[in-house]
Design a protein around this motif. Structure first.
Motif, PDB file in Angstrom:
ATOM      1  N   ARG A 169       0.813  -1.218   0.000  1.00 20.85           N
ATOM      2  CA  ARG A 169       0.000   0.000   0.000  1.00 20.85           C
ATOM      3  C   ARG A 169       0.849   1.271   0.000  1.00 20.85           C
ATOM      4  N   ILE A 170       2.159   1.129   0.062  1.00 21.87           N
ATOM      5  CA  ILE A 170       3.036   2.307   0.114  1.00 21.87           C
ATOM      6  C   ILE A 170       3.194   2.877  -1.287  1.00 21.87           C
ATOM      7  N   GLN A 171       3.109   4.201  -1.416  1.00 18.50           N
ATOM      8  CA  GLN A 171       3.334   4.824  -2.704  1.00 18.50           C
ATOM      9  C   GLN A 171       3.827   6.260  -2.545  1.00 18.50           C
ATOM     10  N   ILE A 172       4.337   6.794  -3.636  1.00 22.97           N
ATOM     11  CA  ILE A 172       4.765   8.190  -3.701  1.00 22.97           C
ATOM     12  C   ILE A 172       3.771   8.946  -4.562  1.00 22.97           C
ATOM     13  N   SER A 173       3.397  10.128  -4.117  1.00 19.47           N
ATOM     14  CA  SER A 173       2.534  10.982  -4.933  1.00 19.47           C
ATOM     15  C   SER A 173       2.671  12.420  -4.458  1.00 19.47           C
ATOM     16  N   ASP A 174       2.069  13.327  -5.187  1.00 20.80           N
ATOM     17  CA  ASP A 174       1.960  14.696  -4.716  1.00 20.80           C
ATOM     18  C   ASP A 174       0.989  14.721  -3.542  1.00 20.80           C
ATOM     19  N   ILE A 175       1.197  15.642  -2.617  1.00 25.41           N
ATOM     20  CA  ILE A 175       0.334  15.744  -1.437  1.00 25.41           C
ATOM     21  C   ILE A 175      -1.136  15.902  -1.825  1.00 25.41           C
ATOM     22  N   PRO A 179       6.049  16.389  -2.893  1.00 26.05           N
ATOM     23  CA  PRO A 179       6.002  14.926  -2.994  1.00 26.05           C
ATOM     24  C   PRO A 179       6.000  14.293  -1.607  1.00 26.05           C
ATOM     25  N   VAL A 180       5.240  13.226  -1.463  1.00 27.91           N
ATOM     26  CA  VAL A 180       5.150  12.544  -0.166  1.00 27.91           C
ATOM     27  C   VAL A 180       5.195  11.042  -0.387  1.00 27.91           C
ATOM     28  N   VAL A 181       5.593  10.322   0.648  1.00 31.79           N
ATOM     29  CA  VAL A 181       5.427   8.873   0.689  1.00 31.79           C
ATOM     30  C   VAL A 181       4.373   8.596   1.749  1.00 31.79           C
ATOM     31  N   TYR A 182       3.421   7.740   1.407  1.00 32.82           N
ATOM     32  CA  TYR A 182       2.326   7.460   2.337  1.00 32.82           C
ATOM     33  C   TYR A 182       1.785   6.064   2.065  1.00 32.82           C
ATOM     34  N   SER A 183       0.846   5.642   2.898  1.00 30.13           N
ATOM     35  CA  SER A 183       0.219   4.341   2.730  1.00 30.13           C
ATOM     36  C   SER A 183      -1.293   4.506   2.736  1.00 30.13           C
ATOM     37  N   THR A 184      -1.952   3.788   1.824  1.00 32.97           N
ATOM     38  CA  THR A 184      -3.413   3.832   1.780  1.00 32.97           C
ATOM     39  C   THR A 184      -4.043   2.849   2.762  1.00 32.97           C
ATOM     40  N   GLU A 185      -3.201   2.123   3.508  1.00 35.18           N
ATOM     41  CA  GLU A 185      -3.727   1.129   4.441  1.00 35.18           C
ATOM     42  C   GLU A 185      -4.423   1.800   5.624  1.00 35.18           C
ATOM     43  N   VAL A 186      -5.603   1.312   5.969  1.00 35.47           N
ATOM     44  CA  VAL A 186      -6.315   1.796   7.148  1.00 35.47           C
ATOM     45  C   VAL A 186      -5.780   1.055   8.367  1.00 35.47           C
ATOM     46  N   PRO A 187      -5.443   1.759   9.457  1.00 33.58           N
ATOM     47  CA  PRO A 187      -4.908   1.074  10.637  1.00 33.58           C
ATOM     48  C   PRO A 187      -5.813  -0.059  11.084  1.00 33.58           C
ATOM     49  N   GLY A 188      -5.201  -1.179  11.430  1.00 38.82           N
ATOM     50  CA  GLY A 188      -5.967  -2.352  11.840  1.00 38.82           C
ATOM     51  C   GLY A 188      -6.284  -2.350  13.318  1.00 38.82           C
ATOM     52  N   ASP A 189      -6.339  -3.536  13.900  1.00 40.44           N
ATOM     53  CA  ASP A 189      -6.735  -3.685  15.294  1.00 40.44           C
ATOM     54  C   ASP A 189      -5.536  -3.464  16.211  1.00 40.44           C
ATOM     55  N   SER A 238      11.139   1.970   7.663  1.00 43.17           N
ATOM     56  CA  SER A 238      12.355   1.833   6.856  1.00 43.17           C
ATOM     57  C   SER A 238      12.023   1.923   5.378  1.00 43.17           C
ATOM     58  N   MET A 239      10.905   1.313   4.956  1.00 42.38           N
ATOM     59  CA  MET A 239      10.497   1.396   3.550  1.00 42.38           C
ATOM     60  C   MET A 239      10.144   2.823   3.164  1.00 42.38           C
ATOM     61  N   PHE A 240       9.510   3.549   4.068  1.00 46.71           N
ATOM     62  CA  PHE A 240       9.221   4.958   3.801  1.00 46.71           C
ATOM     63  C   PHE A 240      10.524   5.715   3.555  1.00 46.71           C
ATOM     64  N   GLY A 241      11.515   5.485   4.419  1.00 46.47           N
ATOM     65  CA  GLY A 241      12.796   6.175   4.275  1.00 46.47           C
ATOM     66  C   GLY A 241      13.507   5.823   2.991  1.00 46.47           C
TER      67      GLY A 241
END
Length: 474
Positions: free
Chosen positions: A244-250, A276-286, A324-327
């Protein structure tokens, strides 16, 4: 006969010339190898002398110095020679794979680049390490925080011996062991907009790896206003899915709670895009915040435990590989840009914004008909449409066998409750028409129409949304 003699003579000349070339090449290669070994042997002697002069240094066993080229080169770069300089050939050998990929001109840009990293935790430390491994020669580290035991699950350089020491100090020590030519400027400070220019001076790129949203927005706004290129990390906490990690414009971020909050605050400051940002579309789990001991609450205002005003007191759960993947995403993007081979159009994981817009338009139309009046604005937006459609329903109808809708619809589930995330489901068009007629128009309980199995899915999704709301409130 003369012609055959001439051709034979020419063949002999060609063979002689080729043989001479091969011999010359072999001699040249042998000479280069000999001179390199001699240069390294001289550096070895200098290291021995330097270590012998240091009473605290451990004794060097002779066999340890007779190493293969790769291990020996590592030792040379770990232990500084007495004159503190390194041969350019050794530097280029260390960066050989980067030169092969980026070329001479590209590596000139990388080695001449200057990067400032603000926030040197799980994300910033990994970005720093890979930037320097790739040849960046000037880096400034800015962070007020110290290494704790809980830092060790995600920090790129921290060890048990570093607990209680500044994060920037342990990163600097590792960077100097990786690259003997790097210029590291460590600042045990917190970035503040009042004097932010001092810490960002001379930067080709700024890495925003700040946890605190107010300071993060201030930094992004400052860089935007002063035409300083900045790359921002969004939330890696409470995430576990690397796909779910990706790079895009804010401006194009989808369903990252931190990205949403930053985007909205930047809009209020007049900044809508260009970061530009790195982010994840994953919704936090339990997962939940690690609790504070009960006695701390009994003492009074827990915010007094903050290192600084408006900084988080509770501990976010973090799976180490994600920051670490974000970095590493950040480092890759900046390296390519410095090499003048920028990533111009990062591929999004999901890019169905027009679909979400249509889902919202259809929902707005249904809500207007249901309420008998024109509805101009819904209480959910495109990010919410993404969550409902992609994460909760996986792009399928809520009704078994959960087919992929040819014409998907978002629709209120229970007419007796208001429209909200917990009360919105996905149907195909024909199912939505039936639901409108049999449930919404007459106020009938939807479980009577669709059954307990579907109601259980709605209830399960509502519980997931409740957990998500806890994170949005941070």
């Amino acid at each position: 006969m003369n012609a055959l003699t001439i051709q034979s003579h020419r063949a002999q000349l060609v063979i002689t010339a080729l043989s001479a070339c091969l011999v010359t090449s072999a001699l040249f290669t042998a000479y280069n190898g000999y001179t390199k070994r001699e240069r390294r042997r001289n550096l070895d002697d200098e290291i021995r002398q330097s270590l012998a002069a240091n009473n605290d240094a451990p004794p060097v066993v002779e066999s340890e110095l007779v190493l293969k080229d790769e291990v020996f080169a590592e030792e040379l770069f770990i232990r500084t020679a007495s004159n503190g300089t390194y041969d350019e050939d050794l530097i280029r050998e260390q960066l050989a794979r980067n030169y092969a990929f980026l070329g001479e001109e590209g590596m000139a840009g990388v080695r001449g680049g200057s990067v400032v990293i603000v926030g040197c935790g799980g994300v910033g430390s990994w970005a720093a390490v890979m930037l320097v491994r790739s040849g960046v020669s000037k880096i400034r580290l800015v962070d007020f925080d110290y290494v704790t035991l809980s830092s060790l699950n995600r920090h790129a350089t921290a060890t048990l011996a570093d607990v209680g020491t500044p994060k920037v100090a342990c990163i600097e020590r590792t960077l100097r062991r990786i690259s003997r030519w790097v210029n590291v400027d460590s600042r045990i400070e917190i970035w503040r907009k009042e004097d932010g220019g001092r810490l960002l001076e001379g930067a080709d790129w700024v890495v925003d790896a700040i946890d605190n949203i107010t300071t993060k927005v201030d930094l992004l706004k400052y860089c935007h206003d002063h035409n300083i290129r900045v790359f921002s990390s969004m939330g890696a906490g409470a995430k576990c899915d690397p796909t779910r990690i990706q790079i895009s414009d804010i401006s194009y971020t989808i369903y990252d709670p931190l990205a949403r909050a930053v985007r909205r605050r930047l809009r209020l400051e007049g900044v809508t895009s260009g970061i530009p940002v790195v982010y994840s579309t994953e919704v936090p789990g339990d997962v939940k915040l690690l609790p504070l001991p009960e006695e701390e609450f009994e003492k009074g205002n827990v915010k007094e435990l903050n290192a600084f005003d408006d900084f988080r007191v509770r501990i976010l759960p973090v799976l180490g590989p994600l920051p670490s993947m974000f970095g590493l995403h950040i480092a890759s993007y900046i390296i390519c840009d410095l090499a003048k081979k920028p990533i111009l159009n990062p591929l999004p994981i999901k890019n169905r914004r027009k679909l979400y817009e249509r889902l919202l338009r259809d929902l707005l139309h249904r809500e207007s008909k249901l309420l008998g009046e024109q509805v101009n604005k819904l209480p959910i937006d495109e990010d919410d449409a993404f969550l409902i459609f992609e994460d909760l329903h996986l792009g399928r109808s809520v009704v078994p066998p959960h087919a992929v809708p040819s014409r998907p619809q978002l629709i209120r589930w229970d007419a007796r409750k208001g429209l909200m995330l917990e009360n919105c489901v996905v149907f195909d068009f024909s199912e939505a028409e039936r639901h409108t007629q049999e449930c919404l128009s007459v106020g009938r309980d939807p479980r009577e129409v669709w059954g307990e199995e579907v109601q259980a899915i709605v209830d399960r999704n509502a519980a997931r949304i409740a957990r998500y709301r806890e994170w949005v409130g941070l």
